[in-house]
Design an enzyme around this catalytic site. Structure first.
Site, short mmCIF file in Angstrom:
data_model
loop_
_atom_site.label_atom_id
_atom_site.label_comp_id
_atom_site.label_asym_id
_atom_site.label_seq_id
_atom_site.Cartn_x
_atom_site.Cartn_y
_atom_site.Cartn_z
CE LYS A 6 -5.54 -7.06 3.49
NZ LYS A 6 -5.62 -5.78 2.90
NE ARG A 57 -4.59 -8.25 -2.29
CZ ARG A 57 -3.92 -8.15 -1.12
NH1 ARG A 57 -3.25 -9.07 -0.70
NH2 ARG A 57 -3.68 -6.72 -0.99
NE ARG A 84 0.29 0.79 4.59
CZ ARG A 84 -0.47 -0.33 4.29
NH1 ARG A 84 -1.31 -0.86 4.85
NH2 ARG A 84 -0.60 -0.48 2.72
NE ARG A 91 3.19 -2.23 1.13
CZ ARG A 91 2.08 -3.00 1.22
NH1 ARG A 91 1.80 -3.65 2.19
NH2 ARG A 91 1.27 -3.17 0.28
NE ARG A 121 -1.39 -1.93 -2.75
CZ ARG A 121 -1.01 -1.23 -1.57
NH1 ARG A 121 -0.39 0.06 -1.65
NH2 ARG A 121 -1.37 -1.78 -0.36
#
Ligand code: AMP
Length: 220
Positions: free
Chosen positions: A13, A88, A127, A160, A171
Site C-alpha cells: 500500500k 481499517r 523492509r 519499523r 497485525r
C-alpha cells in the site's frame, strides 16, 4: 480522484500510494505515517498511539476518525486524495462515508491489493527505509548497494519497530478480524477494485493505474 488502498500489512500500500498519488497530483494520506510522526514528536496523542502500535494493535476508531477528518479538511485535498491505511474498521468506513457525504464528494474507488500471508511476513520483516529521504528497500528483494545504507544519501537505514515477525503476525490477526470486512463493504457499494498484489512494484502499479483509468472512463 478520491481513492483508498486496502490491503494487509506488507501488501504494498505505502509504495503504491506514493506513486499513484504523485501521478495524479493528489496527496497520499497514510494514517500509519501520521501516527509514526506523532510518536516521533512525543506528543500526548503519540504516547497513546505507541501503546497500541507497540503491540501490533489498531488504534481506537475515535482517535483515527478525528485525525483523518482534520487532514481531509486541508485545502490540498480539494482536488482529491488517496487514503493509505484508512479506514481499517467498519465504523471508520462509515465515518468516512458521512464526512464525504456532507461535501457530496463520495469515494470513487477502493483498491484492494491481495497478497497471501506467507509472502507478507517475508515482505514486511525485510523492509528497511531511509529516515532522511524516505526511500524504501528490502534486504532480499531490493537491497541497497551497501548493506544498511541509503543509496541516494548514505544515511543509515532503519526498520519499523512493528515489522518484527511477532508484530506482523498480530497485525495480520487484526486485519483478519477488523479490516477484512471492508472488502465486502466496498463491494456492496460497487467501488471495489480487487487486484493481485503478487508481482513487482512496477507491475502492480500498472495494474492499479489501468484499473483506475477504466473506473474514471466508466464514471465520466
Ligand atoms: P501502517 O503503516 O498503515 O501499517 O500502520 C501502522 C500501525 O498504525 C498499524 O499497525 C496500527 O497500529 C496503526 N494504524 C494505522 N492506520 C490505522 C487505522 N486506520 N486505524 C487504526 N490503527 C491504525
Amino acid at each position: 480522484m478520491r481513492i483508498l488502498l486496502l490491503g494487509k500489512p506488507g501488501s504494498g500500500k505505502g509504495t503504491q500510494s506514493k506513486h499513484i498519488a504523485a501521478s495524479r497530483g493528489i496527496p497520499a494520506i497514510s494514517t500509519g505515517d501520521l501516527i509514526r510522526q506523532a510518536i516521533r514528536d512525543g506528543t500526548e496523542l503519540g504516547v497513546r498511539f505507541k501503546s497500541f502500535t507497540d503491540r501490533g494493535l489498531l488504534v481506537p476508531d475515535d482517535l483515527m476518525i478525528e485525525m483523518v477528518a482534520e487532514r481531509l479538511a486541508k485545502p490540498d485535498c480539494k482536488p482529491g486524495f488517496l487514503l493509505d491505511g484508512f479506514p481499517r474498521t467498519v465504523p471508520q468506513a462509515e465515518a468516512l462515508d458521512r464526512m464525504l457525504a456532507e461535501k457530496a464528494t463520495p469515494l470513487q474507488a477502493a483498491v484492494n491489493l491481495d497478497v497471501p500471508d506467507d509472502i507478507l511476513v517475508e515482505r514486511a520483516t525485510g523492509r528497511r527505509s531511509c529516515p532522511k529521504d524516505g526511500t524504501s528497500y528490502h534486504i532480499k528483494f531490493k537491497p541497497p548497494k551497501t548493506l544498511g545504507v541509503c543509496d541516494a544519501c548514505g544515511t543509515a537505514l532503519i526498520q519499523r519497530p512493528d515489522d518484527t515477525e511477532d508484530l506482523v503476525k498480530s497485525r495480520l490477526e487484526e486485519y483478519r478480524n477488523k479490516t477484512q470486512p471492508l472488502v465486502a463493504f466496498y463491494q456492496a457499494r460497487g467501488i471495489l477494485i480487487d487486484l493481485d498484489g503478487v508481482a513487482t512494484p512496477e507491475q502492480v502499479e500498472r495494474r492499479i493505474e489501468s484499473a483506475l483509468n477504466n473506473t474514471v472512463r466508466a464514471t465520466a
